[in-house]
Design a protein around this motif. Structure first.
Motif, PDB file in Angstrom:
ATOM      1  N   TRP A  92       0.837  -1.200   0.000  1.00 22.42           N
ATOM      2  CA  TRP A  92       0.000   0.000   0.000  1.00 22.42           C
ATOM      3  C   TRP A  92       0.874   1.252   0.000  1.00 22.42           C
ATOM      4  CZ3 TRP A  92      -5.412   0.586   0.210  1.00 22.42           C
ATOM      5  CH2 TRP A  92      -5.874   1.876   0.482  1.00 22.42           C
ATOM      6  N   ALA A  93       1.862   1.259   0.870  1.00 23.98           N
ATOM      7  CA  ALA A  93       2.723   2.441   0.978  1.00 23.98           C
ATOM      8  C   ALA A  93       3.419   2.722  -0.344  1.00 23.98           C
ATOM      9  CB  ALA A  93       3.745   2.244   2.094  1.00 23.98           C
ATOM     10  N   HIS A  94       3.849   1.664  -1.016  1.00 23.67           N
ATOM     11  CA  HIS A  94       4.522   1.838  -2.298  1.00 23.67           C
ATOM     12  C   HIS A  94       3.632   2.572  -3.281  1.00 23.67           C
ATOM     13  CE1 HIS A  94       6.446   0.932  -6.122  1.00 23.67           C
ATOM     14  NE2 HIS A  94       5.278   0.473  -6.522  1.00 23.67           N
ATOM     15  N   ALA A  95       2.393   2.109  -3.398  1.00 20.52           N
ATOM     16  CA  ALA A  95       1.501   2.697  -4.403  1.00 20.52           C
ATOM     17  C   ALA A  95       1.067   4.095  -4.007  1.00 20.52           C
ATOM     18  CB  ALA A  95       0.291   1.794  -4.602  1.00 20.52           C
ATOM     19  N   GLU A  96       0.909   4.298  -2.705  1.00 18.11           N
ATOM     20  CA  GLU A  96       0.409   5.600  -2.280  1.00 18.11           C
ATOM     21  C   GLU A  96       1.494   6.660  -2.398  1.00 18.11           C
ATOM     22  OE1 GLU A  96      -2.412   7.212   1.296  1.00 18.11           O
ATOM     23  OE2 GLU A  96      -0.658   6.003   1.799  1.00 18.11           O
ATOM     24  N   ASP A  97       2.736   6.214  -2.194  1.00 20.61           N
ATOM     25  CA  ASP A  97       3.839   7.158  -2.167  1.00 20.61           C
ATOM     26  C   ASP A  97       4.404   7.440  -3.550  1.00 20.61           C
ATOM     27  OD1 ASP A  97       6.854   7.892  -0.974  1.00 20.61           O
ATOM     28  OD2 ASP A  97       5.142   8.265   0.348  1.00 20.61           O
ATOM     29  N   ALA A  98       4.038   6.587  -4.508  1.00 18.48           N
ATOM     30  CA  ALA A  98       4.576   6.772  -5.862  1.00 18.48           C
ATOM     31  C   ALA A  98       4.096   8.109  -6.403  1.00 18.48           C
ATOM     32  CB  ALA A  98       4.097   5.645  -6.760  1.00 18.48           C
ATOM     33  N   PRO A  99       4.851   8.674  -7.359  1.00 14.27           N
ATOM     34  CA  PRO A  99       4.410   9.946  -7.938  1.00 14.27           C
ATOM     35  C   PRO A  99       3.014   9.780  -8.532  1.00 14.27           C
ATOM     36  CG  PRO A  99       6.349   9.074  -9.080  1.00 14.27           C
ATOM     37  CD  PRO A  99       6.143   8.222  -7.882  1.00 14.27           C
ATOM     38  N   GLY A 100       2.125  10.658  -8.185  1.00 18.48           N
ATOM     39  CA  GLY A 100       0.744  10.553  -8.671  1.00 18.48           C
ATOM     40  C   GLY A 100      -0.068   9.564  -7.872  1.00 18.48           C
ATOM     41  N   GLY A 101       0.518   9.120  -6.733  1.00 15.01           N
ATOM     42  CA  GLY A 101      -0.202   8.109  -5.972  1.00 15.01           C
ATOM     43  C   GLY A 101      -1.298   8.712  -5.104  1.00 15.01           C
ATOM     44  N   ASP A 109      -4.819   7.307  -2.267  1.00 16.13           N
ATOM     45  CA  ASP A 109      -5.492   6.183  -1.617  1.00 16.13           C
ATOM     46  C   ASP A 109      -6.143   5.264  -2.644  1.00 16.13           C
ATOM     47  OD1 ASP A 109      -6.779   7.163   1.670  1.00 16.13           O
ATOM     48  OD2 ASP A 109      -4.774   6.749   0.895  1.00 16.13           O
ATOM     49  N   ALA A 110      -6.786   5.872  -3.626  1.00 14.86           N
ATOM     50  CA  ALA A 110      -7.476   5.066  -4.627  1.00 14.86           C
ATOM     51  C   ALA A 110      -6.494   4.228  -5.421  1.00 14.86           C
ATOM     52  CB  ALA A 110      -8.288   5.968  -5.558  1.00 14.86           C
ATOM     53  N   LYS A 111      -5.354   4.870  -5.784  1.00 14.32           N
ATOM     54  CA  LYS A 111      -4.339   4.130  -6.546  1.00 14.32           C
ATOM     55  C   LYS A 111      -3.790   2.982  -5.712  1.00 14.32           C
ATOM     56  CE  LYS A 111      -3.388   6.092 -10.569  1.00 14.32           C
ATOM     57  NZ  LYS A 111      -3.238   7.545 -10.712  1.00 14.32           N
ATOM     58  N   ALA A 112      -3.618   3.265  -4.410  1.00 13.25           N
ATOM     59  CA  ALA A 112      -3.086   2.217  -3.519  1.00 13.25           C
ATOM     60  C   ALA A 112      -4.051   1.044  -3.465  1.00 13.25           C
ATOM     61  CB  ALA A 112      -2.848   2.792  -2.132  1.00 13.25           C
ATOM     62  N   GLN A 113      -5.352   1.375  -3.346  1.00 10.80           N
ATOM     63  CA  GLN A 113      -6.347   0.313  -3.291  1.00 10.80           C
ATOM     64  C   GLN A 113      -6.308  -0.517  -4.574  1.00 10.80           C
ATOM     65  OE1 GLN A 113      -9.649   1.549  -1.209  1.00 10.80           O
ATOM     66  NE2 GLN A 113     -11.058   0.016  -1.994  1.00 10.80           N
ATOM     67  N   GLU A 114      -6.160   0.174  -5.698  1.00 13.42           N
ATOM     68  CA  GLU A 114      -6.110  -0.541  -6.974  1.00 13.42           C
ATOM     69  C   GLU A 114      -4.899  -1.464  -7.016  1.00 13.42           C
ATOM     70  OE1 GLU A 114      -6.597   2.358 -10.201  1.00 13.42           O
ATOM     71  OE2 GLU A 114      -5.399   0.948 -11.393  1.00 13.42           O
ATOM     72  N   PHE A 115      -3.768  -0.938  -6.504  1.00 14.35           N
ATOM     73  CA  PHE A 115      -2.532  -1.720  -6.544  1.00 14.35           C
ATOM     74  C   PHE A 115      -2.652  -2.980  -5.700  1.00 14.35           C
ATOM     75  CE2 PHE A 115       1.830  -2.375  -7.406  1.00 14.35           C
ATOM     76  CZ  PHE A 115       2.395  -2.899  -6.255  1.00 14.35           C
ATOM     77  N   VAL A 116      -3.154  -2.808  -4.486  1.00 16.93           N
ATOM     78  CA  VAL A 116      -3.282  -3.966  -3.595  1.00 16.93           C
ATOM     79  C   VAL A 116      -4.261  -4.973  -4.187  1.00 16.93           C
ATOM     80  CG1 VAL A 116      -4.077  -4.727  -1.335  1.00 16.93           C
ATOM     81  CG2 VAL A 116      -2.632  -2.717  -1.517  1.00 16.93           C
ATOM     82  N   THR A 117      -5.321  -4.464  -4.811  1.00 15.57           N
ATOM     83  CA  THR A 117      -6.278  -5.378  -5.443  1.00 15.57           C
ATOM     84  C   THR A 117      -5.601  -6.185  -6.539  1.00 15.57           C
ATOM     85  OG1 THR A 117      -8.000  -3.742  -5.025  1.00 15.57           O
ATOM     86  CG2 THR A 117      -8.545  -5.520  -6.534  1.00 15.57           C
TER      87      THR A 117
END
Lengths: 342, 270, 282
Positions: free
Chosen positions: A169-178, A180-188
């Motif tokens: 989650w942290a990876h996706a949220e912290d990425a440029p343009g990241g 919460d929604a992107k993090a959720q998508e990534f974990v999914t």
């Protein structure tokens, strides 16, 4: 009465004496004795603690101290202590497992007010891959590529598995343009690639070693131990990952020697021994060779982008219910809404 | 005795042997292979560890207690269910199978809820009298009895029904007292059913893992049983030793079964 | 199970009289009393504690559990697979018992020995070994790991001995005379099998089937590595219960456990009813 029943009755009677005696002995050992320490820890600590305990027993403070130990999954151990298992010190995988003991009145509220905020050993989330890394997995984004088979323990039934998911989650949220929604998508997406969700970190490792999956979300210390034990694996420390912090606390009715032991574990000598078992030291100035590490001379390479539960998630008190609550947790809902493995 | 025609006999034999081999035989062979993969090294390493030897002693002690208790309970209950009538008998009969259906996680939780020393239903009052149940031998024996409870009963009941009570009634009409009837007529008649039940119970008790994990506290060198040691060895990268200890556990059960099998009179074959 | 006895008793006592009559002698009453005390301390009271914990929030806990799709999927998987495996065991278990009692060949004793091994092997070891043989690195090229078939495999392994061991003593005890009388009266083998042997072993088969089902729904250890515990696919009830406990939600854990107790009781009682009907007809 047949011969066999007679024999069994005799055998049972013959063992009645030692059984009863051992029953009495165990119950009388419940009171704290300044020469006995009871340590309750999470599973991998069994091998790590042995040298630490013998080293402590050679010091002045530790002379004559005998140890009772119990090792198992962190959550199980926490619940056992809450259920009456006598412990002078607990050393668990994540802070919530100690917090529940504070709530039960078994650990003092001030347990984490020392130099290391209550943490005794550290590690980081890494990727365990087949020897030679055939799929060239280097970063979190590689994990969500189609066809990559991931194994991670189930965060619902394994407290220590939560580190893995939060790292993703942290990876996706912290990425440029990241976000919460992107993090959720990534974990999914990550969970869609998951082929097994075993109940604990050790089970996940066993499943991976048996040939399931291409990559295991694992802990650096487990991976180092696996390599040192000769298993056919390699591990990758990604450029951004989550710091795993294992807390330890002395219980409220503990023998005074318990604090001595904890101080020893936090000392240079103790931390060096834990480092040899693959744990990152929590104090500075510890340098030692670590068999099994990617580079035994430089076993704990600095992670360029290290997330922590406090900085990036607001601490476990906030993150645990937010992500992992039975019904409303973000991750719980993702898992419930998926048809993993299909 | 009805006997099957030769081709049918061979077909059944083959199906049975293939099934048992693929399901159990081959896994057993694999276990043996893994245990002896380093020759006797795994065994040497395992047995030089005092925790391992202690765990085997604990396992055997707990199992023998559980076997003794369950045998007495099983034979007694079997007799009560078959030879007597009383209100609630059918309900009791159904309840006896129930413990086997309870997941080890739930067994541990259930025993903990009642007997744990901090806030259990009975635990605190028991402990104030010096009886510690959870994280101690009594709790472990109870958990083991729990998982194997119906085994002896369910072996004894069908045989008791099958043989009927004619002989017992005859003995009684000849003036034998209840205890004499029990000792000289009933028990010898169900001898081998009891023995099967005992052997099953022993094997089940030796291998119990899930419920004991919770109820024993897994105290190294104290309440840790052999199956728990197996898991610990495996989780601490000592696979060889884990397999060695597993092999010993299975061997003990197999030896008991073998002894029984040798003592038993041959069954009639057509 | 007890059905054959009950049908005997109703014939002796006379129809229309519900079996509330007690034929207990003082000695038997004492025995029953002691047995019941032990049974209560060991089983009834701890299970009552579970039910009480489940009822902590009234019906709320049960409804939530049943409407939770993941838990419902776990229940369906567990019960479905257990029924399937019990069915397999009814057939294979009877065949194996037959071979053990009535067949004679070199190595039969070995077969007898092997049957009890699933009892003796700690479940985690069983799972490990099955994973090695029928997993990704299995020599036969069969890989059932992380699929529902792995659940069937593990459950078949742990429940193998039940029906075999309940039928075996009954088959061994069967009076040869009755079968020979039937044969001398001209009954064909199949008829003898159907009308004499089968009815005698049905109670034993039913007893073993109840045990096999009960054991199957509670299995956990051997599934840990083999099944992958994937929600909606290979996640059994035991795992859901553990997840609830881990999350601090004892109420839901207990509710799920209580539902499974209900399912087990239902199947046990159903087997009893079916078996009594068959005994009455035969």
């Amino acid at each position: 009465m047949t011969q066999r029943n007679r024999f069994l009755a005799l055998a049972a009677a013959a063992l009645a004496v030692p059984a009863i005696l051992s029953g009495c002995a165990a119950s009388s050992g419940a009171s704290s004795d300044s020469d006995k320490l009871s340590v309750v820890g999470f599973s991998v600590l069994k091998t790590a603690n042995e040298p630490v305990i013998s080293a402590f027993q050679k010091t002045g403070a530790g002379k004559g101290v005998s140890f009772t130990t119990s090792y198992g999954a962190s959550g199980d151990q926490s619940r056992a202590v809450a259920g009456g298992l006598h412990a002078d010190e607990v050393h668990l995988s994540l802070q919530p497992d100690v917090q529940s003991l504070v709530d039960a009145g078994l650990v003092d509220k001030s347990w984490d007010q020392n130099a290391t905020h209550g943490i005794l050993t550290d590690s980081v989330v890494v990727f365990l891959v087949r020897k030679g890394n055939p799929l060239h997995i280097e970063s979190w984004d590689d994990l969500v590529k189609p066809g990559v088979k991931v194994i991670t323990p189930n965060p619902a039934s394994s407290g220590s598995a939560k580190w893995n998911i939060l790292a993703a989650w942290a990876h996706a949220e912290d990425a440029p343009g990241g976000s919460d929604a992107k993090a959720q998508e990534f974990v999914t997406k990550l969970l869609h690639n998951t082929v097994a969700l075993p109940g604990s970190g050790s089970d996940a490792l066993a499943s991976f070693l048996a040939g399931n999956g291409d990559v295991l979300l694992a802990y650096e210390n487990d991976s180092i131990e696996a390599k040192a034990a000769g298993d056919d694996v390699d591990y990758i420390v990604p450029k951004d990952t989550l710091l795993i912090e294992n807390p330890a606390a002395v219980t409220t009715d503990a023998s005074p020697k318990a604090q001595d032991f904890l101080d020893f574990q936090l000392s240079k000598q103790g931390q060096t021994l834990y480092a040899k078992a693959g744990f990152r030291p929590v104090i500075s100035g510890v340098k030692t060779d670590v068999p099994g590490a990617n580079d035994p001379r430089n076993p704990f390479p600095k992670v360029p982008h290290l997330y922590t539960i406090d900085k990036d998630f607001g601490g476990w008190d906030k993150a645990n219910p937010e992500f992992f609550d039975d019904t409303t947790g973000i991750i719980t809902k993702i898992i419930a809404g998926l048809n993993i493995g299909s | 005795m009805v006997s099957l025609p030769l081709p049918a006999r061979w077909a059944v034999r083959l199906v049975v042997l293939a099934y048992v081999f693929l399901l159990v035989g081959w896994p057993m062979i694999t276990l043996v292979q893994n245990a002896f993969a380093d020759g006797l090294e795994s065994f040497r390493a395992a047995f030089s560890d005092p925790d391992v030897t202690h765990s085997l002693i604990v396992t055997i002690e707990i199992s023998l207690w559980a076997v003794a208790i369950n045998t007495v309970f099983g034979v007694g209950m079997g007799l009560l269910l078959v030879r007597y009538e009383f209100p609630g008998k059918r309900a009791l009969s159904a309840l006896i199978d129930l413990p086997m259906s309870v997941s080890p996680v739930v067994i541990g939780l259930a025993l903990l809820l009642v007997y744990n020393g901090r806030n259990g239903w009975f635990g605190p009052s028991l402990e104030s009298h010096g009886i510690v149940v959870i994280f101690n031998s009594p709790g472990m024996i109870m958990a083991t009895c729990f998982v194997a409870l119906p085994l002896v009963v369910r072996e004894v009941v069908p045989v008791l029904e099958e043989i009927g009570d004619d002989q017992e009634q005859a003995a009684r009409s000849l003036g034998a007292g209840a205890v004499q009837v029990l000792r000289r007529v009933t028990l010898p008649a169900i001898k081998w059913a009891v023995v099967y039940g005992v052997v099953l119970t022993l094997a089940r008790s030796l291998g119990e893992f899930g419920a004991l994990k919770i109820v024993s506290g897994n105290l190294t060198g104290q309440t840790q049983t052999a199956p728990l040691v197996v898991e610990q060895k495996y989780n601490n990268f000592a696979q060889g030793e884990a397999y060695a200890v597993s092999f010993i556990l299975v061997l003990i059960s197999v030896l008991c079964i073998l002894v029984v099998s040798l003592l038993r009179p041959k069954e009639s074959a057509s | 199970m007890t059905s054959a006895v009950l049908s005997q008793d109703t014939r002796a006592v006379g129809r229309g009289r519900p079996g509330v009559r007690s034929t207990l002698t003082p000695g038997a009453s004492l025995g029953l009393g002691i047995a019941m005390i032990w049974f209560s301390l060991l089983v009834l009271i701890p299970l009552a504690a579970i039910v009480a914990t489940a009822g902590g929030e009234g019906w709320h806990g049960y409804v939530d559990t049943l409407t939770n799709p993941q838990s419902w999927a776990a229940i369906k998987l567990t019960v479905g697979q257990s029924l399937l495996v019990t069915g397999i065991n009814v057939v294979m278990g009877t065949l194996i018992a037959w071979v053990l009692v009535r067949d004679r060949f070199w190595g039969k004793r070995l077969l007898d020995l092997v049957i009890d091994i699933p009892f003796a092997m700690p479940t985690i070891v069983a799972g490990l070994v099955l994973l090695g043989l029928y997993g990704p690195r299995g020599p036969l090229g069969i890989n059932v790991s992380n699929t529902p078939a792995s659940v069937t495999l593990a459950l078949a392994f742990v429940t193998l001995p039940f029906i075999v061991r309940t039928v075996q003593p009954v088959l061994a005890e069967l009076d040869a005379d009755v079968e020979e009388a039937a044969a001398s009266l001209g009954a064909r083998r199949l008829t003898t099998l159907r009308r004499i042997v089968l009815p005698s072993i049905i109670p034993a088969v039913a007893a073993g089937a109840a045990l096999s089902f009960a054991r199957a729904i509670s299995e956990y250890g051997s599934l840990v590595l083999l099944s992958g515990m994937l929600p909606y696919r290979t996640e059994v009830v035991s795992v859901r219960v553990l997840s609830f406990i881990e999350g601090g939600d004892r109420t839901s854990a207990a509710a799920l456990a209580t539902i499974m107790l209900g399912v087990a009781l239902f199947v046990i009682v159903a087997l009893d009813v079916i078996q009594r009907r068959m005994a009455r007809r035969g």
